[in-house]
Design a protein around this motif. Structure first.
Motif, PDB file in Angstrom:
ATOM      1  N   PRO A  42       0.645  -0.872  -0.314  1.00 33.94           N
ATOM      2  CA  PRO A  42      -0.318   0.204  -0.090  1.00 33.94           C
ATOM      3  C   PRO A  42       0.878   1.613  -0.449  1.00 33.94           C
ATOM      4  N   HIS A  43       0.604   2.259  -1.405  1.00 31.93           N
ATOM      5  CA  HIS A  43       1.214   3.352  -1.466  1.00 31.93           C
ATOM      6  C   HIS A  43      -0.278   4.430  -0.619  1.00 31.93           C
ATOM      7  N   THR A  44       0.304   5.536  -0.522  1.00 38.71           N
ATOM      8  CA  THR A  44      -0.126   6.671  -0.526  1.00 38.71           C
ATOM      9  C   THR A  44       0.651   7.980  -1.439  1.00 38.71           C
ATOM     10  N   GLY A  45      -0.256   8.491  -2.490  1.00 37.11           N
ATOM     11  CA  GLY A  45      -0.276   8.825  -3.926  1.00 37.11           C
ATOM     12  C   GLY A  45       0.048   8.621  -4.702  1.00 37.11           C
ATOM     13  N   GLY A  46      -0.369   7.385  -5.491  1.00 34.04           N
ATOM     14  CA  GLY A  46       0.391   6.139  -6.232  1.00 34.04           C
ATOM     15  C   GLY A  46       0.601   5.248  -5.986  1.00 34.04           C
ATOM     16  N   LEU A  47       1.168   4.543  -6.932  1.00 32.71           N
ATOM     17  CA  LEU A  47       1.630   3.425  -6.894  1.00 32.71           C
ATOM     18  C   LEU A  47       2.757   2.686  -6.681  1.00 32.71           C
ATOM     19  N   GLY A  48       3.799   3.722  -6.288  1.00 30.41           N
ATOM     20  CA  GLY A  48       5.014   2.867  -5.953  1.00 30.41           C
ATOM     21  C   GLY A  48       6.328   2.604  -6.401  1.00 30.41           C
ATOM     22  N   ALA A  49       7.144   2.871  -6.342  1.00 30.83           N
ATOM     23  CA  ALA A  49       8.236   2.433  -7.135  1.00 30.83           C
ATOM     24  C   ALA A  49       8.725   1.154  -7.407  1.00 30.83           C
ATOM     25  N   ASP A  50       8.587   0.634  -6.436  1.00 32.84           N
ATOM     26  CA  ASP A  50       9.138  -1.153  -6.207  1.00 32.84           C
ATOM     27  C   ASP A  50       7.033  -1.422  -6.139  1.00 32.84           C
ATOM     28  N   ASN A  51       6.176  -1.177  -6.695  1.00 28.58           N
ATOM     29  CA  ASN A  51       5.698  -1.784  -6.799  1.00 28.58           C
ATOM     30  C   ASN A  51       5.135  -1.759  -8.307  1.00 28.58           C
ATOM     31  N   LEU A  52       5.662  -0.791  -9.233  1.00 22.22           N
ATOM     32  CA  LEU A  52       6.035  -0.872 -10.843  1.00 22.22           C
ATOM     33  C   LEU A  52       6.717  -1.622 -11.021  1.00 22.22           C
ATOM     34  N   SER A  53       7.426  -2.371 -10.006  1.00 24.43           N
ATOM     35  CA  SER A  53       9.497  -2.729 -10.332  1.00 24.43           C
ATOM     36  C   SER A  53       8.828  -4.160  -9.980  1.00 24.43           C
ATOM     37  N   LYS A  54       7.591  -4.601  -9.379  1.00 27.17           N
ATOM     38  CA  LYS A  54       6.864  -6.137  -9.170  1.00 27.17           C
ATOM     39  C   LYS A  54       6.310  -6.309 -11.172  1.00 27.17           C
ATOM     40  N   LEU A  55       5.402  -5.303 -11.301  1.00 26.11           N
ATOM     41  CA  LEU A  55       4.782  -5.506 -12.244  1.00 26.11           C
ATOM     42  C   LEU A  55       5.346  -5.236 -13.108  1.00 26.11           C
ATOM     43  N   GLU A  56       6.837  -4.467 -13.136  1.00 28.02           N
ATOM     44  CA  GLU A  56       7.951  -4.949 -14.957  1.00 28.02           C
ATOM     45  C   GLU A  56       7.808  -6.742 -15.018  1.00 28.02           C
ATOM     46  N   GLN A  57       8.332  -6.904 -13.534  1.00 28.02           N
ATOM     47  CA  GLN A  57       8.802  -8.399 -13.498  1.00 28.02           C
ATOM     48  C   GLN A  57       7.899  -9.107 -14.151  1.00 28.02           C
ATOM     49  N   VAL A  58       6.379  -8.914 -13.373  1.00 27.72           N
ATOM     50  CA  VAL A  58       5.708  -9.689 -13.728  1.00 27.72           C
ATOM     51  C   VAL A  58       4.943 -10.103 -15.634  1.00 27.72           C
ATOM     52  N   ILE A  59       5.493  -8.417 -16.269  1.00 23.80           N
ATOM     53  CA  ILE A  59       5.087  -8.354 -17.567  1.00 23.80           C
ATOM     54  C   ILE A  59       6.160  -8.692 -18.037  1.00 23.80           C
ATOM     55  N   GLY A  60       7.227  -9.046 -17.909  1.00 21.84           N
ATOM     56  CA  GLY A  60       8.150  -9.975 -18.396  1.00 21.84           C
ATOM     57  C   GLY A  60       8.090 -10.939 -18.038  1.00 21.84           C
TER      58      GLY A  60
END
Length: 195
Positions: A42-60
């Motif tokens: 959970p992040h306030t004000g957006g997804l957060g860099a760590d979550n975006l990194s996880k999503l990039e891993q999953v997409i890859g």
């Protein structure tokens, strides 16, 4: 279990498993499906860099497999926020599938839909999802996912029992109990006929 090939998340910089997501590939008749479970912080004000990194891993990971997929988890954001900030739905051409029996899956505050799944368009029509209203996972609800797909059949040899062979006491093929009955009958006859 033979139809399941486990995969862990992509490695991080230290060579360890992917953080807070894991995947398994299950073979169905006519196709393989990658099942991915994810947890976004959970992040306030957006997804957060760590979550975006996880999503990039999953997409890859999904891109490397080139098969149908289902991603399910605690996203800690509603589907519109997920797509606005990560564009994962547009990038994967995925469809969001939310539980059909509730308006929210987390009862903190006014209630939010943050536990759901996204699936590839080729199998999204085969999936139904409902919230487990009696589950112990407060403040979240567990998800019950049903796939209307046939698993792959595994062919193998099956041992068949031979025809039952009667147990015989000796060369005359008469069961022992018949010998006992015959002996008993002879004893009764001896009692009634004097010698």
């Amino acid at each position: 279990r033979r139809g399941i090939a486990e995969r862990s998340g992509a490695c991080d910089q230290d060579g360890k498993r992917g953080k807070q997501w894991t995947a398994a590939t299950i073979r169905f008749r006519g196709r393989d499906v990658a099942f991915i479970s994810i947890y976004l912080q959970p992040h306030t004000g957006g997804l957060g860099a760590d979550n975006l990194s996880k999503l990039e891993q999953v997409i890859g990971y999904i891109g490397s497999l080139k098969i149908q997929y289902i991603i399910v988890g605690d996203w800690n954001c509603e589907p519109t926020q997920l797509d606005q900030e990560s564009h994962i739905l547009r990038f994967l051409k995925a469809k969001v599938i939310t539980p059909s029996n509730v308006a929210w899956t987390c009862n903190q505050g006014s209630g939010r839909m943050i536990d759901y799944m996204i699936a590839s368009p080729g199998i999204s029509h085969c999936i139904s999802i409902t919230a487990d209203l009696e589950g112990p996972w407060t403040p979240h609800m567990g998800l019950i996912i049903k796939l209307n797909m046939n698993p792959i059949s595994i062919m193998g040899r099956q041992h068949r029992s031979p025809v039952q062979i009667p147990i015989c006491p000796g060369p005359d093929r008469v069961p022992w109990q018949e010998h006992m009955d015959q002996a008993e009958g002879e004893q009764l006859q001896d009692q009634w006929h004097p010698v």
